[in-house]
Design a protein around this motif. Structure first.
Motif, PDB file in Angstrom:
ATOM      1  N   ARG A 150      63.421  27.746   9.495  1.00  0.00           N
ATOM      2  CA  ARG A 150      63.419  29.157   9.911  1.00  0.00           C
ATOM      3  C   ARG A 150      63.150  30.088   8.735  1.00  0.00           C
ATOM      4  O   ARG A 150      62.586  31.163   8.897  1.00  0.00           O
ATOM      5  N   LEU A 151      63.559  29.692   7.547  1.00  0.00           N
ATOM      6  CA  LEU A 151      63.369  30.525   6.355  1.00  0.00           C
ATOM      7  C   LEU A 151      62.054  30.244   5.642  1.00  0.00           C
ATOM      8  O   LEU A 151      61.730  30.907   4.657  1.00  0.00           O
ATOM      9  N   GLY A 152      61.317  29.237   6.125  1.00  0.00           N
ATOM     10  CA  GLY A 152      60.077  28.875   5.450  1.00  0.00           C
ATOM     11  C   GLY A 152      60.301  28.150   4.144  1.00  0.00           C
ATOM     12  O   GLY A 152      59.423  28.143   3.271  1.00  0.00           O
ATOM     13  N   ILE A 153      61.470  27.522   3.989  1.00  0.00           N
ATOM     14  CA  ILE A 153      61.787  26.763   2.779  1.00  0.00           C
ATOM     15  C   ILE A 153      61.461  25.296   3.034  1.00  0.00           C
ATOM     16  O   ILE A 153      61.885  24.718   4.031  1.00  0.00           O
ATOM     17  N   GLU A 154      60.691  24.695   2.150  1.00  0.00           N
ATOM     18  CA  GLU A 154      60.307  23.296   2.321  1.00  0.00           C
ATOM     19  C   GLU A 154      61.505  22.399   2.001  1.00  0.00           C
ATOM     20  O   GLU A 154      61.984  22.345   0.881  1.00  0.00           O
ATOM     21  N   LEU A 155      61.960  21.695   3.004  1.00  0.00           N
ATOM     22  CA  LEU A 155      63.059  20.747   2.859  1.00  0.00           C
ATOM     23  C   LEU A 155      62.677  19.514   3.656  1.00  0.00           C
ATOM     24  O   LEU A 155      62.237  19.621   4.802  1.00  0.00           O
ATOM     25  N   THR A 156      62.832  18.338   3.066  1.00  0.00           N
ATOM     26  CA  THR A 156      62.419  17.099   3.717  1.00  0.00           C
ATOM     27  C   THR A 156      63.555  16.077   3.696  1.00  0.00           C
ATOM     28  O   THR A 156      64.542  16.231   2.961  1.00  0.00           O
ATOM     29  N   LEU A 157      63.381  15.010   4.462  1.00  0.00           N
ATOM     30  CA  LEU A 157      64.347  13.924   4.433  1.00  0.00           C
ATOM     31  C   LEU A 157      64.490  13.351   3.036  1.00  0.00           C
ATOM     32  O   LEU A 157      65.588  12.975   2.610  1.00  0.00           O
TER      33      LEU A 157
END
Length: 569
Positions: A279-286
């Motif tokens: 939602r914030l456009g922050i790249e977060l991955t597994l």
């Protein structure tokens, strides 16, 4: 000028209408530019863990008035984990979307987010992130400790434990039924380190609560004091226009992942944190969960991975005492809603009970973070919580026993002719975001009675669904792509060999690639997948993303800001 003056300020017909309809006992000076503070309130009699939030909201109001703001109660969609069918997760995105639109559409300058039960805090954070208004979270807090036969009985965890003993014939059904009053003793959400407790602490790790508030028991008067203080803070946030995007950064997620491992938090936090970041456009991955959290020690001795409960954690020093022991792993640049760094609040709270919060040099487990698995059975990843698993099963090869739905489990699990033994690997599919729909908490499927009678209490279980944060076992979850989205889980057959190797981060189906390519999903499996021709379920199935992306709707990813685009009366 505060945002709400776009409704109330100036002369003319429209400001007149806005002020006139809001008067009803409100004084004239309420519209003179004072911040309008919404209280996004998930109180509901059908969300029993959040029943007390109306009382909490009254203390927020007092703080808002004291600081010169104007509080407005805003009831929002509430999801009771224990009641709604088929699963509360089906409506997390709807609750977030509805809250987002109400925050955007109304004359609101900041918002206090009141949540407790599992999906309510994630939905509120997703909504606030999308609108990007100033916001602060007040978690509803855990219930008091439960006891059974003189021992702590964790809410949720006790259900999984005792119900299996009933099925094994070691506990009378009537005695089990009588434990519900001893398990649920007070207001508040689950008192284990389940999803509700985890997400309250994750809100604090992300910087969205006043540090030290998360984990305060619901029945403790200090929660009401914190609500009052949060109301005062909400006015400050509005006047300074300190928005959620200034608080939650990539560094905040780093700290949340460290904290998740240290507390032995729920696997559901993975899918919720991914959605909030989206939602914030922050790249977060597994991979971030494995890279950051894998080597973090488990310090908190709480059920389901340990012995104690949330009331004990609060007594032993609380969340900040845990974070203080992990301080060298935290990113000091991450800030909080107070405007100060999270690490500024560390070094103050001591550990008062090392049985509950283990010393950093003597952790309960050395490497406790969520493990992310890859392999031909999970090309886009799957997760497992080693802290809640049987160590001997973390490296295991066994024959698959396949179930096409949770209804299939219920129908066949206790069939005496089911070909299963202690080395079997249970596979449950059709339980992902699209397949069920909503990704229910069924991955920790019960064991067959004939295994329970043999003394078996855990086997390797693999699913594209989730499990309750209060649950435990060697359970591989969130397999992506899910079976209903064409993932290889759909091609597994009874008797196939499956290898789980958590240290190597592998999950593999030992079937020749050519044979696997020739297989197609069984008709029985396809018939069990969710089908919807109207309403929210249709929208959800058509647009939901995979678990590896947070299971949000594709058109809700990314913040769209707080301003309304058109005005009309």
């Amino acid at each position: 000028m505060v945002r709400s003056q776009g409704w109330y300020g100036g002369d003319g017909r429209d400001p007149y209408i806005h002020r006139a309809w809001m008067r009803r006992g409100v004084p004239d000076h309420a519209f003179d530019g004072r911040p309008q503070i919404a209280i996004a309130n998930t109180a509901s009699d059908l969300t029993p863990c959040n029943m007390h939030l109306n009382e909490v909201a009254e203390y927020v109001k007092q703080g808002v008035w004291e600081a010169g703001g104007v509080p407005v109660n805003l009831p929002v969609v509430s999801l009771g984990e224990t009641l709604v069918k088929p699963t509360a997760m089906l409506w997390r995105n709807m609750a977030a979307m509805a809250t987002e639109e109400m925050l955007r559409a109304n004359p609101i300058d900041s918002v206090v987010l009141l949540g407790g039960c599992d999906k309510t805090i994630p939905a509120l954070l997703m909504a606030a992130a999308s609108v990007d208004l100033p916001a602060v979270v007040v978690p509803g807090g855990p219930m008091l400790n439960g006891y059974f036969r003189g021992e702590r009985m964790g809410c949720g965890t006790g259900v999984w434990q005792l119900s299996e003993e009933v099925r094994a014939g070691t506990l009378a059904a009537a005695e089990f039924e009588a434990t519900d009053k001893t398990m649920i003793r007070s207001k508040g959400h689950c008192n284990t380190m389940g999803t509700a407790s985890t997400m309250g602490l994750m809100a604090e790790a992300l910087g969205m609560t006043i540090p030290g508030v998360a984990g305060t028991p619901a029945a403790d008067s200090r929660l009401l004091e914190a609500a009052h203080t949060s109301g005062r803070l909400a006015v400050e946030l509005a006047l300074e226009d300190r928005r959620i995007s200034q608080v939650i950064t990539r560094q905040s997620f780093h700290n949340a992942i460290v904290a998740l491992a240290g507390i032995g938090g729920s696997t559901n936090a993975v899918v919720h944190l991914l959605a909030i970041a989206g939602r914030l456009g922050i790249e977060l991955t597994l991979e971030d969960f494995d890279r950051i959290g894998a080597q973090v020690p488990l310090l908190v001795n709480l059920q389901p991975a340990g012995t104690y409960l949330m009331e004990d954690l609060f007594r032993a020093g609380g969340f900040l005492a845990v974070l203080d022991q992990l301080r060298d792993l935290l990113d000091p640049s991450a800030t909080t809603v107070t405007g100060r760094a999270l690490t500024d609040y560390l070094g103050i709270q001591q550990v008062w009970d090392q049985d509950v919060i283990a010393p950093r040099g003597e952790p309960l487990q050395d490497d406790a973070g969520i493990a992310v698995l890859r392999g031909n059975l999970a090309p886009r990843g799957a997760i497992i919580k080693p802290a809640a698993a049987t160590p001997e099963l973390l490296v295991h090869t066994g024959r698959a026993v396949v179930f096409d739905s949770i209804e299939d489990v219920h129908a066949r699990l206790d069939d005496p002719d089911l070909d299963v033994d202690a080395d079997s690997v249970f596979v449950l599919r059709g339980c992902g975001p699209k397949g069920y729909p909503g990704m229910p908490e069924v991955g920790n499927m019960p064991l067959p009675q004939k295994l329970l009678a043999q003394g078996v209490r855990d086997v390797v279980r693999i699913s594209d669904g989730r499990m309750s944060g209060t649950a435990y076992g060697t359970v591989v979850l969130h397999v992506a792509p899910e079976a209903a989205a064409g993932g290889p889980l759909a091609l597994v057959q009874d008797g196939d060999l499956i290898t789980l190797d958590v240290p190597a981060r592998r999950l593999d189906l030992l079937v020749d690639p050519d044979e696997l390519a020739a297989r197609t999903p069984s008709q029985r499996q396809v018939d069990a997948f969710a089908v919807a021709d109207r309403g929210w379920q249709k929208l959800y199935i058509e647009h939901v993303q995979g678990a590896d992306s947070g299971a949000d709707l594709d058109f809700l990813v990314g913040s769209s800001g707080s301003d309304v685009t058109r005005e009309s009366h």
